[in-house]
Design an enzyme around this catalytic site. Structure first.
Site, PDB file in Angstrom:
ATOM      1  N   HIS A 177      36.906  23.710  44.314  1.00 48.67           N
ATOM      2  CA  HIS A 177      38.142  24.407  44.695  1.00 48.67           C
ATOM      3  C   HIS A 177      38.839  23.771  45.891  1.00 48.67           C
ATOM      4  O   HIS A 177      39.911  24.221  46.278  1.00 48.67           O
ATOM      5  CB  HIS A 177      37.815  25.863  45.002  1.00 48.67           C
ATOM      6  CG  HIS A 177      36.879  25.979  46.181  1.00 48.67           C
ATOM      7  ND1 HIS A 177      35.577  25.535  46.133  1.00 48.67           N
ATOM      8  CD2 HIS A 177      37.068  26.439  47.434  1.00 48.67           C
ATOM      9  CE1 HIS A 177      35.017  25.726  47.318  1.00 48.67           C
ATOM     10  NE2 HIS A 177      35.895  26.274  48.132  1.00 48.67           N
ATOM     11  N   ASP A 178      38.217  22.770  46.508  1.00 46.68           N
ATOM     12  CA  ASP A 178      38.812  22.112  47.681  1.00 46.68           C
ATOM     13  C   ASP A 178      39.340  20.720  47.358  1.00 46.68           C
ATOM     14  O   ASP A 178      39.834  20.033  48.249  1.00 46.68           O
ATOM     15  CB  ASP A 178      37.763  21.945  48.792  1.00 46.68           C
ATOM     16  CG  ASP A 178      37.318  23.257  49.391  1.00 46.68           C
ATOM     17  OD1 ASP A 178      38.108  24.210  49.409  1.00 46.68           O
ATOM     18  OD2 ASP A 178      36.154  23.327  49.844  1.00 46.68           O
ATOM     19  N   ASP A 184      40.182  38.659  38.852  1.00 43.28           N
ATOM     20  CA  ASP A 184      39.282  39.703  39.341  1.00 43.28           C
ATOM     21  C   ASP A 184      37.945  39.669  38.600  1.00 43.28           C
ATOM     22  O   ASP A 184      37.767  38.909  37.640  1.00 43.28           O
ATOM     23  CB  ASP A 184      39.958  41.076  39.247  1.00 43.28           C
ATOM     24  CG  ASP A 184      40.616  41.297  37.890  1.00 43.28           C
ATOM     25  OD1 ASP A 184      39.976  40.958  36.878  1.00 43.28           O
ATOM     26  OD2 ASP A 184      41.778  41.778  37.846  1.00 43.28           O
ATOM     27  N   ASN A 243      43.918  43.238  35.397  1.00 44.29           N
ATOM     28  CA  ASN A 243      44.746  44.431  35.619  1.00 44.29           C
ATOM     29  C   ASN A 243      46.213  44.132  35.889  1.00 44.29           C
ATOM     30  O   ASN A 243      46.962  45.008  36.316  1.00 44.29           O
ATOM     31  CB  ASN A 243      44.163  45.280  36.763  1.00 44.29           C
ATOM     32  CG  ASN A 243      44.176  44.521  38.082  1.00 44.29           C
ATOM     33  OD1 ASN A 243      44.581  43.352  38.125  1.00 44.29           O
ATOM     34  ND2 ASN A 243      43.737  45.161  39.146  1.00 44.29           N
ATOM     35  N   ASP A 265      47.807  42.417  38.164  1.00 45.19           N
ATOM     36  CA  ASP A 265      48.392  42.316  39.510  1.00 45.19           C
ATOM     37  C   ASP A 265      48.610  40.857  39.923  1.00 45.19           C
ATOM     38  O   ASP A 265      48.984  40.576  41.059  1.00 45.19           O
ATOM     39  CB  ASP A 265      47.538  43.055  40.556  1.00 45.19           C
ATOM     40  CG  ASP A 265      46.178  42.410  40.768  1.00 45.19           C
ATOM     41  OD1 ASP A 265      45.849  41.444  40.035  1.00 45.19           O
ATOM     42  OD2 ASP A 265      45.440  42.867  41.658  1.00 45.19           O
ATOM     43  N   GLU A 308      26.752  23.392  51.533  1.00 45.33           N
ATOM     44  CA  GLU A 308      27.919  22.502  51.636  1.00 45.33           C
ATOM     45  C   GLU A 308      27.723  21.743  52.937  1.00 45.33           C
ATOM     46  O   GLU A 308      27.604  22.353  54.000  1.00 45.33           O
ATOM     47  CB  GLU A 308      29.209  23.315  51.671  1.00 45.33           C
ATOM     48  CG  GLU A 308      30.420  22.408  51.585  1.00 45.33           C
ATOM     49  CD  GLU A 308      31.692  23.034  52.142  1.00 45.33           C
ATOM     50  OE1 GLU A 308      32.775  22.583  51.761  1.00 45.33           O
ATOM     51  OE2 GLU A 308      31.600  23.954  52.978  1.00 45.33           O
ATOM     52  N   ASP A 323      28.663  32.841  47.236  1.00 50.40           N
ATOM     53  CA  ASP A 323      28.976  32.043  48.414  1.00 50.40           C
ATOM     54  C   ASP A 323      28.463  32.781  49.651  1.00 50.40           C
ATOM     55  O   ASP A 323      28.593  34.002  49.743  1.00 50.40           O
ATOM     56  CB  ASP A 323      30.505  31.882  48.526  1.00 50.40           C
ATOM     57  CG  ASP A 323      30.916  30.441  48.706  1.00 50.40           C
ATOM     58  OD1 ASP A 323      30.637  29.902  49.796  1.00 50.40           O
ATOM     59  OD2 ASP A 323      31.505  29.862  47.785  1.00 50.40           O
ATOM     60  N   ASP A 363      42.791  37.533  35.229  1.00 50.74           N
ATOM     61  CA  ASP A 363      43.323  38.755  35.834  1.00 50.74           C
ATOM     62  C   ASP A 363      43.295  39.883  34.795  1.00 50.74           C
ATOM     63  O   ASP A 363      44.018  39.825  33.813  1.00 50.74           O
ATOM     64  CB  ASP A 363      44.752  38.460  36.311  1.00 50.74           C
ATOM     65  CG  ASP A 363      45.504  39.715  36.757  1.00 50.74           C
ATOM     66  OD1 ASP A 363      44.840  40.739  37.021  1.00 50.74           O
ATOM     67  OD2 ASP A 363      46.745  39.653  36.844  1.00 50.74           O
ATOM     68  N   ASP A 392      28.343  27.871  52.776  1.00 51.73           N
ATOM     69  CA  ASP A 392      29.552  27.233  53.281  1.00 51.73           C
ATOM     70  C   ASP A 392      29.258  26.463  54.577  1.00 51.73           C
ATOM     71  O   ASP A 392      28.607  26.999  55.488  1.00 51.73           O
ATOM     72  CB  ASP A 392      30.591  28.342  53.556  1.00 51.73           C
ATOM     73  CG  ASP A 392      31.987  27.808  53.779  1.00 51.73           C
ATOM     74  OD1 ASP A 392      32.507  27.132  52.874  1.00 51.73           O
ATOM     75  OD2 ASP A 392      32.567  28.071  54.848  1.00 51.73           O
TER      76      ASP A 392
HETATM   77  C1  NOJ Z   1      34.529  25.110  52.766  1.00 53.18           C
HETATM   78  C2  NOJ Z   1      35.150  25.885  51.654  1.00 53.18           C
HETATM   79  O1  NOJ Z   1      34.796  25.306  50.435  1.00 53.18           O
HETATM   80  C3  NOJ Z   1      36.639  25.892  51.916  1.00 53.18           C
HETATM   81  O2  NOJ Z   1      37.361  26.386  50.814  1.00 53.18           O
HETATM   82  C4  NOJ Z   1      36.891  26.664  53.173  1.00 53.18           C
HETATM   83  O3  NOJ Z   1      38.243  26.571  53.515  1.00 53.18           O
HETATM   84  C5  NOJ Z   1      36.066  26.137  54.354  1.00 53.18           C
HETATM   85  N1  NOJ Z   1      34.726  25.810  53.981  1.00 53.18           N
HETATM   86  C6  NOJ Z   1      36.013  27.144  55.456  1.00 53.18           C
HETATM   87  O4  NOJ Z   1      35.202  28.227  55.079  1.00 53.18           O
END
Ligand code: NOJ
Length: 557
Positions: free
Chosen positions: A327-328, A29, A23, A25, A254, A98, A21, A199
């Site tokens: 990230h999932d 970013d 700035n 907030d 994905e 993405d 980050d 995605d």
């Molecule tokens: C896969 C993404 O990696 C995930 O973070 C997202 O919630 C879903 N697709 C829906 O876009």
């Protein structure tokens, strides 16, 4: 197989909201990322994949896009992005963005127009169906719990959202919509990006029957009527022709619902569709009956079988993409390693494993530090829509609070989304403002600054390992042969080609393990325990991982 930069490259995934980050907030970013360009380059990675940075009301942290060609205000401006791309390019790092075109935000002008009336010219850009027996058109479930259909009061029809109601699915059957997507992609390539991570690409084509799901079917099962649908390959080929041809870019889809067999149809080198995909078989390894909120321990033998199946199944025909987290997913060291006694050793062991497989390796921010899962005590500290929805649903169904919180503490996507740990300073050095999600309290010891100064840190090991992979092209292009299939502790395999034969051994346990081959006739090259390790021995210390060069053919012991 053809040789290209995206096969030889190593990808570093950045989740901008949680990276840096600039700035104050509390939200990461683009400028923040730019200030860390030298750090990123120092990892020895070649490609950066940025999670979505487009305008979004953030129902799902940027995966609900309201303008594909504007930057999310909290992240900065288009000029900031152009500057970041330039700064990374100058360091020889390519930038992959993405592409989220299975759905948009419900605030995207396309959807606003579409929902305005049944006669709207964009009505058909989304998937609208009349009610059935006074309820939703079928029994499809949203990935984030509940029905996948939302009734819209303006017309009384339902729209499909395989994710949040704020993420209506686009109708890929509509050729005008497809043309608009391809034109947008081409404009992004003109801005200088080097590819797309697409995605949920396997969900683009829905079976026109809109039949009900059968018991056991869902997003990850592959047979659901919206996974690998009837026109998927046609759409992707058209996309290649209309949007990708003429650009030297990489594509990675994905791909929930993928098996080696259907994957070959999507990424087979002779197919003219995508370059790579992310399969989910490995990520499903600890789910009970496909339900990620019900978990079981990881069985190493099964893990090896899955990886072997993909290594051999795509060999010579398609290209793997290897990841242990994103990230999932939970933090890899907490899921596949040991974030207690052997955090450092196991984090390094997992990095050595991932960077030794055939295919393109992906490292997720913080994985290079051995960052671990961290549970919040209270549900109110979690931010992820998926987690919060599950909590509500499970509690309403009567599942005990501690059981729900235990499952969330392991599996919540927020584990991967806590701020990057840069230093032992305020907010872990992430920024001066209160971060949008709490930092993991272990930042006092686990952080980039401390690891920078420690020659035996995970961070310095990953640098040696990326260098090692660059120096040994056999790890990129060589063959793969799994050894000791049934050994419950050892992950051992051979990579052969490019005039070399490497033997990779990873002890995936906190106990001593017996080596898979006699150590005579091999030269140790790299080890996660460093030079102090007894790497020539016929045994491996807890979580020891090493690569040796084989001089002659030895037979397994
Ligand atoms: C896969 C993404 O990696 C995930 O973070 C997202 O919630 C879903 N697709 C829906 O876009």
């Amino acid at each position: 197989m053809k040789r290209t930069w995206w096969k030889e490259g190593i990808v570093y995934q950045i989740y901008p909201r949680s990276f840096m980050d600039s700035n104050g907030d509390g939200i990461g970013d683009l400028r923040g990322i730019e200030t860390k360009a030298d750090y990123i380059a120092s990892l020895g990675v070649d490609i950066v994949w940025l999670n979505p940075v487009y305008s979004s009301p953030n129902r799902d942290n940027g995966y609900d896009i309201s303008d594909y060609e504007a930057i999310m205000e909290e992240f900065g401006t288009m000029a900031d992005l152009e500057s970041l791309i330039e700064v990374l390019h100058r360091r020889g790092i390519r930038v992959v963005m993405d592409l989220v075109v299975n759905h948009t935000s419900d605030l995207h002008p396309w959807f606003r127009e579409s929902r305005s009336s049944k006669d709207s010219p964009k009505r058909d850009w989304y998937i609208w169906k009349p009610a059935k027996a006074g309820g939703p058109p079928n029994n499809w479930k949203s990935c984030f719990t509940g029905s996948a259909w939302e009734r819209d009061s303006r017309t009384g029809d339902y729209y499909l959202h395989l994710f949040d109601p704020g993420q209506p699915d686009l109708n890929w059957e509509n050729p005008e919509l497809r043309r608009a997507v391809y034109a947008m992609m081409r404009r992004w390539f003109a801005r200088g990006i080097d590819g797309f991570r697409m995605d949920v690409v396997t969900l683009f084509s829905k079976d026109p029957s809109y039949r009900d799901l059968m018991p056991g079917e869902g997003m990850f099962s592959g047979t659901a009527p919206y996974v690998y649908g009837p026109r998927l390959h046609e759409f992707i080929r058209e996309m290649r022709r209309e949007a990708l041809s003429g650009f030297d870019v990489m594509t990675v889809g994905e791909a929930p619902g993928s098996t080696v067999e259907n994957a070959l149809e999507l990424v087979g080198e002779d197919r003219g569709e995508l370059d790579m995909l992310f399969q989910f078989e490995l990520m499903g390894i600890d789910h009970v009956d496909g339900d990620k909120w019900r978990q079981r321990p990881i069985d190493l033998v099964e893990m090896k079988r899955i990886i072997e199946r993909w290594q051999l199944g795509l060999a010579g025909r398609a290209w793997n993409s290897n990841y242990l987290m994103n990230h999932d997913q939970p933090r890899s060291v907490s899921r596949f390693g040991d974030d207690g006694c052997f955090r450092t050793e196991s984090a390094k062991a997992l990095l050595l494993l991932n960077l030794s497989l055939g295919g393109t390796p992906y490292i997720y921010q913080g994985e290079e530090l051995g960052m671990a899962n961290a549970a919040f005590d209270s549900i109110s500290d979690y931010r992820d829509v998926d987690t919060l929805n599950y909590y509500k649903e499970a509690r309403a169904a009567g599942v005990a609070e501690d059981e729900v919180m235990r499952s969330i503490s392991y599996m919540s996507r927020d584990n991967a989304r806590r701020p990057m740990q840069w230093s032992a300073g305020r907010n872990a050095g992430f920024g001066s403002g209160l971060p949008w999600i709490g930092v993991n309290p272990d930042y006092m010891t686990v952080n980039a600054e401390a690891e920078e100064a420690d020659p035996s840190s995970v961070l310095n090991f990953v640098r040696s390992m990326t260098r090692f992979r660059k120096e040994h092209k056999v790890l990129v292009y060589g063959s793969f042969e799994l050894l000791a299939h049934d050994d419950p502790k050892l992950f051992a395999f051979l990579r052969e080609g490019e005039g070399e034969r490497l033997f990779v051994e990873v002890n995936m346990s906190g106990d001593v393990a017996k080596a898979a081959m006699p150590s005579s006739g091999m030269t140790p090259l790299i080890s996660n325990l460093g030079s102090s390790a007894n790497t020539a021995a016929d045994r491996l210390e807890p979580w020891e991982a090493r690569i040796s060069a084989l001089h002659r053919v030895s037979s397994p012991v």
